[in-house]
Design an enzyme around this catalytic site. Structure first.
Site, short mmCIF file in Angstrom:
data_model
loop_
_atom_site.label_atom_id
_atom_site.label_comp_id
_atom_site.label_asym_id
_atom_site.label_seq_id
_atom_site.Cartn_x
_atom_site.Cartn_y
_atom_site.Cartn_z
CB SER A 143 -0.88 -0.03 1.26
OG SER A 143 -1.67 1.11 1.32
N GLY A 148 -1.59 2.52 -7.97
CA GLY A 148 -2.72 3.28 -8.52
C GLY A 148 -2.24 4.41 -9.42
NE ARG A 174 -7.84 4.82 0.31
CZ ARG A 174 -6.93 4.10 -0.33
NH1 ARG A 174 -6.61 4.37 -1.58
NH2 ARG A 174 -6.33 3.10 0.29
NE ARG A 267 -3.21 6.44 -0.33
CZ ARG A 267 -3.20 5.13 -0.51
NH1 ARG A 267 -2.83 4.63 -1.68
NH2 ARG A 267 -3.53 4.32 0.45
NE ARG A 278 -4.52 0.69 4.18
CZ ARG A 278 -5.08 0.46 3.01
NH1 ARG A 278 -4.36 0.54 1.92
NH2 ARG A 278 -6.36 0.18 2.92
#
Ligand SMILES: Nc1nc2c(ncn2[C@@H]2O[C@H](COP(=O)(O)OP(=O)(O)O)[C@@H](O)[C@H]2O)c(=O)[nH]1
Ligand SMILES: Nc1ncnc2c1ncn2[C@@H]1O[C@H](COP(=O)(O)OP(=O)(O)O)[C@@H](O)[C@H]1O
Length: 401
Positions: A143, A148, A174, A267, A278
């Site tokens: 992660s 992405g 999210r 992020r 994570r």
């Protein structure tokens, strides 16, 4: 074990041609070895989907197998031809260009595995999809590593070439995430039921939530003629590797654990507790990424642009190749009346109606050697083109159904 319906016997008696296929009304029979597959909806066109029965010559019994995959809808008739004795190509009469070619898998790797699991006869449907035959791409990594981001860059540069497999998840969306675009956000009980019903290619519990790739998610991309990209965790990648879906497996590594933590924090999408979870999981994922033997390639995402270029190179999209983006081949409208035959690696669909005979292009050719994939999911790389039997030198081909 079921009783043979009247149409089975009727058709079997007529099944005397060299290719072992015969059609009558809405049904077609194809013989492979000792088994005759009766495919159709009976003579009643009102039935909603195409049914399958198997007549076993050695026992004289007729069985209704477990049928996996989405079945084709009923149509005005079917033509069939056996391919390599492990699947039957079905051409639906009078259906749309994107729905006319299907495969009934009877002895592929997937079907053999399922026969063992179910302990009975199994067949599986797979629709033929035009466009890219290339393998789907599985991308994994901890992660926050940038999966992405890299995938978004890809989709932006090659919109007609790649499509994202939209996973299901039980985690909360999210703030910028859209249902059906980033994920299909769902309830655990619903997802568990769908998993039980065999709708998922793979699934895993990740960071305390359930994630999974539905067969439909991959089919949607393939049907659009695009190459599928899957963003899934290492457990999911392991399941896909063990499945009959052949893919390219790429693992993305961060330059360091400190940088990974920095990216996750900047992020700003996770709580402190989730970030720590994570990061703990990232250590195990990194070990598995390197040592599990799942991944064909490992990329380091230090400088984003450099990593993106390396990814493009891996997928053969650097330089001139990137400039020649292909779009899915155009579909061809098949007339209701046609017959199907096989010659080496080509399936010939003869549109022999009097009107079409007068037309310049009266044969439609499907090159079987370009086909890839299959159940569960689509058979990719379907390429059909029309030719003139006289000027293109294919006069006098045997017809089977
Ligand atoms: N097995 C599996 N993992 C998935 C799927 N979709 C997403 N994941 C993985 O789940 C993990 C968490 O994803 P997400 O919550 O979106 O957070 P992110 O990794 O920080 O982007 C990532 O490792 C994803 O690759 C899926 O369909 N199956
Ligand atoms: N090479 C990179 N250098 C610096 N920041 C990056 C890099 N790649 C991605 N990021 C940033 O790191 C964060 C996590 O990236 P993201 O794509 O969401 O990761 P993942 O999907 O693997 O969880 C995002 O804010 C993204 O902009």
């Amino acid at each position: 074990m079921g009783e043979a319906p009247a149409f089975v016997v009727d058709n079997l008696l007529q099944n005397q041609d060299g290719f072992g296929s015969k059609s009558k009304g809405c049904n077609t029979t194809t013989t492979i070895g000792d088994k005759t597959y009766v495919i159709g909806g009976g003579n009643d066109e009102s039935t909603l989907s195409v049914e399958v029965q198997i007549f076993d010559k050695t026992t004289g019994n007729c069985v209704t197998p477990i049928v996996l995959g989405t079945k084709p809808n009923t149509c005005k008739g079917l033509s069939a031809v056996s391919l390599n004795d492990d699947r039957i190509l079905i051409v639906k009469k009078g259906s749309t260009p994107d729905d006319c070619i299907w495969f009934l898998e009877v002895d592929t790797r997937f079907v053999r595995e399922q026969k063992k699991i179910q302990g009975t006869d199994v067949v599986a449907w797979s629709k033929g999809a035009r466009g890219y035959a290339e393998k789907p791409v599985v991308i994994s990594g901890p992660s926050g590593v940038g999966k992405g981001t890299l995938i978004s860059m890809f989709m932006k540069e090659f919109p007609s070439m790649f499509g994202f497999s939209v996973s299901h998840t039980t985690r909360a969306p999210r703030c910028m995430e859209k249902d059906g675009v980033h994920y299909h956000f769902t309830e655990r009980s619903i997802m568990e039921k769908e998993i039980k019903d065999g709708k998922f290619l793979e699934y895993a519990s990740v960071h305390g939530n359930l994630y999974g790739t539905s067969i439909e998610a991959v089919e949607v991309v393939t049907d659009a003629g695009k190459r599928c990209i899957l963003d899934i965790d290492v457990q999911g990648a392991r399941s896909v590797k063990a499945s009959s879906l052949e893919a390219i497996f790429i693992f993305i590594c961060p330059p360091s654990m400190e940088e990974l933590e920095k990216r996750l924090r900047s992020r700003g999408t996770e709580t402190e507790e989730q970030i720590l979870k994570r990061l703990r999981n990232a250590k195990t994922e990194m070990e598995q990424g390197h040592s599990s033997g799942i991944f064909d390639h490992i990329l380091y995402n230090d400088n984003l642009d450099e990593c993106y270029e390396s990814l493009k190179k891996l997928l053969g999209l650097d330089g001139a190749a990137a400039a020649t983006q292909r779009s899915a081949p155009q579909g061809i409208d098949l007339p209701t009346d046609h017959s199907v035959s096989k010659m080496d690696n080509k399936v010939i669909i003869n549109c022999g109606t009097p009107e079409l005979k007068k037309a310049s292009k009266n044969l439609i050719v499907l090159d079987v050697s370009s086909l890839k994939g299959g159940a569960p999911g689509r058979t990719r790389g379907l390429d059909v083109y029309a030719i003139d039997s006289f000027s293109d030198g294919l006069n006098g081909i045997n017809q089977t159904s």
